[in-house]
Scaffold this motif. Structure first.
Motif, short mmCIF file in Angstrom:
data_model
loop_
_atom_site.label_atom_id
_atom_site.label_comp_id
_atom_site.label_asym_id
_atom_site.label_seq_id
_atom_site.Cartn_x
_atom_site.Cartn_y
_atom_site.Cartn_z
N CYS A 80 18.69 -14.32 0.22
CA CYS A 80 18.17 -12.94 0.26
C CYS A 80 17.46 -12.64 -1.07
O CYS A 80 18.13 -12.37 -2.08
CB CYS A 80 19.31 -11.95 0.51
SG CYS A 80 18.77 -10.22 0.42
N ALA A 81 16.13 -12.65 -1.03
CA ALA A 81 15.35 -12.44 -2.26
C ALA A 81 15.51 -11.02 -2.80
O ALA A 81 15.36 -10.79 -4.00
CB ALA A 81 13.88 -12.74 -1.98
N SER A 82 15.81 -10.06 -1.92
CA SER A 82 16.02 -8.68 -2.38
C SER A 82 17.24 -8.60 -3.29
O SER A 82 17.23 -7.93 -4.32
CB SER A 82 16.23 -7.74 -1.18
OG SER A 82 15.06 -7.68 -0.41
N THR A 83 18.30 -9.29 -2.87
CA THR A 83 19.52 -9.28 -3.70
C THR A 83 19.26 -10.02 -5.01
O THR A 83 19.74 -9.62 -6.07
CB THR A 83 20.69 -9.93 -2.91
OG1 THR A 83 20.82 -9.25 -1.67
CG2 THR A 83 21.99 -9.84 -3.68
N GLY A 84 18.45 -11.07 -4.94
CA GLY A 84 18.09 -11.81 -6.16
C GLY A 84 17.40 -10.92 -7.17
O GLY A 84 17.74 -10.91 -8.36
N VAL A 85 16.44 -10.12 -6.71
CA VAL A 85 15.69 -9.28 -7.68
C VAL A 85 16.53 -8.08 -8.14
O VAL A 85 16.34 -7.59 -9.25
CB VAL A 85 14.32 -8.85 -7.14
CG1 VAL A 85 14.40 -7.74 -6.11
CG2 VAL A 85 13.42 -8.39 -8.30
N THR A 86 17.46 -7.63 -7.31
CA THR A 86 18.36 -6.55 -7.76
C THR A 86 19.07 -7.01 -9.03
O THR A 86 19.12 -6.30 -10.04
CB THR A 86 19.41 -6.22 -6.67
OG1 THR A 86 18.73 -5.81 -5.48
CG2 THR A 86 20.35 -5.11 -7.12
N LEU A 87 19.60 -8.24 -8.97
CA LEU A 87 20.34 -8.75 -10.13
C LEU A 87 19.41 -9.09 -11.29
O LEU A 87 19.72 -8.82 -12.45
CB LEU A 87 21.14 -10.02 -9.73
CG LEU A 87 22.09 -10.51 -10.83
CD1 LEU A 87 23.24 -9.51 -11.06
CD2 LEU A 87 22.66 -11.88 -10.51
N SER A 88 18.25 -9.64 -10.98
CA SER A 88 17.31 -10.02 -12.03
C SER A 88 16.84 -8.79 -12.81
O SER A 88 16.83 -8.78 -14.05
CB SER A 88 16.12 -10.76 -11.40
OG SER A 88 15.21 -11.14 -12.39
N ILE A 204 10.68 -8.31 0.27
CA ILE A 204 11.86 -7.77 -0.46
C ILE A 204 12.13 -6.32 -0.04
O ILE A 204 12.27 -5.43 -0.87
CB ILE A 204 11.75 -7.94 -2.01
CG1 ILE A 204 10.49 -7.30 -2.59
CG2 ILE A 204 11.86 -9.39 -2.42
CD1 ILE A 204 10.58 -7.05 -4.10
N ARG A 205 12.27 -6.16 1.27
CA ARG A 205 12.34 -4.81 1.83
C ARG A 205 13.69 -4.14 1.64
O ARG A 205 13.80 -2.93 1.78
CB ARG A 205 11.97 -4.86 3.31
CG ARG A 205 10.47 -5.03 3.54
CD ARG A 205 10.18 -5.60 4.92
NE ARG A 205 10.75 -4.81 5.98
CZ ARG A 205 10.13 -3.80 6.60
NH1 ARG A 205 8.91 -3.45 6.23
NH2 ARG A 205 10.72 -3.14 7.58
N SER A 206 14.74 -4.92 1.30
CA SER A 206 16.02 -4.23 1.05
C SER A 206 16.24 -4.01 -0.44
O SER A 206 17.31 -3.60 -0.87
CB SER A 206 17.19 -4.96 1.70
OG SER A 206 17.36 -6.24 1.17
N LYS A 357 5.57 -13.69 -1.61
CA LYS A 357 4.32 -13.16 -2.15
C LYS A 357 4.52 -12.33 -3.42
O LYS A 357 3.72 -12.40 -4.37
CB LYS A 357 3.60 -12.33 -1.07
CG LYS A 357 2.23 -11.82 -1.47
CD LYS A 357 1.25 -12.94 -1.81
CE LYS A 357 0.09 -12.44 -2.64
NZ LYS A 357 -0.70 -13.54 -3.24
N ILE A 358 5.62 -11.57 -3.46
CA ILE A 358 5.81 -10.67 -4.61
C ILE A 358 6.00 -11.45 -5.91
O ILE A 358 5.68 -10.94 -7.00
CB ILE A 358 7.00 -9.70 -4.36
CG1 ILE A 358 7.01 -8.56 -5.39
CG2 ILE A 358 8.34 -10.41 -4.38
CD1 ILE A 358 5.79 -7.71 -5.44
N THR A 359 6.48 -12.69 -5.81
CA THR A 359 6.74 -13.44 -7.05
C THR A 359 5.43 -13.81 -7.76
O THR A 359 5.45 -14.18 -8.93
CB THR A 359 7.58 -14.72 -6.80
OG1 THR A 359 6.82 -15.65 -6.03
CG2 THR A 359 8.88 -14.41 -6.08
N GLN A 360 4.30 -13.68 -7.05
CA GLN A 360 3.00 -13.91 -7.71
C GLN A 360 2.43 -12.61 -8.28
O GLN A 360 1.38 -12.61 -8.90
CB GLN A 360 1.98 -14.48 -6.70
CG GLN A 360 2.33 -15.86 -6.17
CD GLN A 360 1.30 -16.34 -5.16
OE1 GLN A 360 0.97 -15.62 -4.22
NE2 GLN A 360 0.79 -17.54 -5.35
N ILE A 361 3.12 -11.49 -8.00
CA ILE A 361 2.56 -10.19 -8.40
C ILE A 361 3.37 -9.51 -9.51
O ILE A 361 2.81 -9.09 -10.52
CB ILE A 361 2.45 -9.25 -7.16
CG1 ILE A 361 1.45 -9.83 -6.15
CG2 ILE A 361 2.04 -7.84 -7.59
CD1 ILE A 361 1.36 -9.08 -4.83
#
Ligand code: CAA
Ligand code: FAD
Length: 380
Positions: A80-88, A204-206, A357-361
């Motif tokens: 879950c990439a959303s959970t990954g970015v929450t922590l990051s 990363i909608r969540s 896609k967001i990881t390029q932005i």
């Protein structure tokens, strides 16, 4: 040179993988569909000590290193990439600048609350008219007695609305470009601080992405982070490490897509044999695996450099650039391996492709990473 992870790093990977597969993965598709942030997942990460991985125990952390941190972001993002970015965003963007630039009181208060996961953090740099060009920001902070009065708005803020602690950048001198920017710790609930539009996103909608609005928002002088005018440097140094957190997110997304593609290719039969036995597919899988591994090595290397106290800004920009581009290529190829089924929500690869896609932005577009790397090369 030793490429082997330590026993502690291996144990942490196993712990996070078990947690991710058992408690994060099962609801990932549903949360994506409903655009729903689930605070209980963050609370469970706090119980496991993940919210304070790299910080000393005196500040509420578990005293591990940055390699352990990127491993955690990678494993979460694998399901879950959303959970990954929450922590990051919580660790790299909200906690790191307090750890590096906060005074003892700020660390004992705010870093402690973030590290223990009692509070969630966010980082507010971007504005409607100032994305890549940070120095052109227009949010102001004017000194008035014992307070700075903030006016303006921030956009695209990850963990926005849900977080309790925000690192906010504003101009204390409108006439100076980057030298006029200062950093502040702003708490949710401060009068004059409210939340605007919540973005509806491709991926990363969540992970909530929200506008922040400051209208005569009075922030105590003691909440300034670092000194007046140091904000741009704080923002850039924070991003130096944050970009590697996004690289880890990209590695996790790509690995998740690769794992799914390998499993599917072994099962799916066409022309009387598994498609994995078609050279066209096995070569594709081989290229995907090679690129994921190269991205992982760049990411772990940048984290290791930071843990050793060595320069890591260029390594981190390179890992983010390479891993972000890899995640986009690998997830696109994973959809291809699944054929028509990959284009549906019956399998997770379409979500991985949207998330990649967001990881390029964000944290600086990949064009900006090239600019950063290029400038460093010519300075060296
Ligand atoms: N560390 C320390 N100092 C730095 C630095 C760094 N990494 N980068 C620049 N500086 C210093 C420079 O040395 C220079 O110092 P002097 O004042 O002594 O000259 C000063 O800062 C100005 O530097 P530049 O001339 O390079 O500044 P610039 O205006 O040309 O901008 C930029 C540089 C790299 C393009 C920068 O604006 C940038 O990084 N833009 C991208 C913004 C970004 O990444 N946003 C991410 C938002 S967070 C996010 O997206 C969250 C999420 O993913 C979850
Ligand atoms: P622009 O800067 O307008 O760029 C548009 C295009 O022009 C891009 O392709 C860019 O690469 C290119 N470009 C611009 N300048 C140059 C140049 N000099 N050379 C070559 N090409 C160039 N920000 C935060 O502060 N905190 C957050 O938590 C946060 N989370 C985010 C979450 C999401 C989901 C999104 C979408 C964004 C988030 N951001 C956050 C903002 C993000 O960092 C910016 O979107 C990003 O930095 C790009 O800025 P921009 O969108 O204004 O694009």
């Amino acid at each position: 040179m030793n490429f082997q992870l330590t026993e502690e790093q291996e144990m942490l990977r196993k712990m996070v993988r078990d947690f991710a597969e058992n408690e994060v993965g099962p609801t990932a598709a549903e949360r994506d569909e409903e655009e729903r942030f689930d605070r209980s997942i963050f609370d469970k990460m706090a119980e496991l000590g993940l919210t304070g991985i790299p910080w000393p125990e005196e500040y509420g952390g578990i005293g591990a290193d940055y390699v352990s941190y990127v491993i955690a972001v990678e494993e979460l993002s694998r399901v879950c990439a959303s959970t990954g970015v929450t922590l990051s965003a919580h660790i790299s963007l909200a906690s790191w600048p307090i750890y590096k630039f906060g005074n003892e009181k700020q660390k004992k208060t705010y870093l402690y609350q973030l590290a223990t996961g009692e509070k969630l953090g966010a980082y507010a740099l971007s504005e409607p008219g100032a994305g890549s060009d940070v120095a052109s920001m227009r949010t102001t902070a004017k000194l008035d007695g014992d307070h700075y009065v903030l006016n303006g708005s921030k956009v695209w803020i990850t963990n926005g609305g849900e977080a309790e602690i925000y690192i906010v950048f504003a101009k204390t001198d409108m006439d100076a470009r980057h030298k006029g920017i200062s950093a502040f710790i702003v708490e949710k609930g401060t009068p004059g601080f409210s939340f605007g539009k919540k973005e509806k996103k491709l991926g990363i909608r969540s992970s909530p992405t929200t506008e922040l609005i400051f209208e005569d928002c009075r922030v105590p002088k003691e909440n300034m982070l670092g000194k007046e005018g140091e904000g741009f440097k704080i923002a850039m140094m924070t991003l130096d490490g944050g970009r590697n957190g996004i690289a880890a997110q990209a590695v996790g997304i790509a690995q998740g897509a690769l794992d799914a593609a390998v499993e599917y290719a072994k099962e799916r039969e066409q022309f009387g044999k598994p498609i994995a036995n078609q050279q066209g597919i096995s070569f594709k899988l081989a290229d995907m695996a090679t690129e994921v591994e190269a991205s992982r090595l760049l990411t772990y290397q940048a984290a290791w450099l930071e843990s050793q106290g060595l320069p890591y800004g260029k390594a981190s920009a390179m890992s983010k650039l390479f891993a972000g581009d890899t995640a986009m290529r690998v997830t696109t190829e994973a959809v291809q391996v699944f054929g028509g089924y990959g284009y549906t929500k019956d399998y997770p690869v379409e979500r991985f492709m949207r998330d990649a896609k967001i990881t390029q932005i964000y944290e600086g577009t990949n064009e900006i990473q090239r600019l950063v790397i290029g400038r460093m090369l010519t300075k060296e």
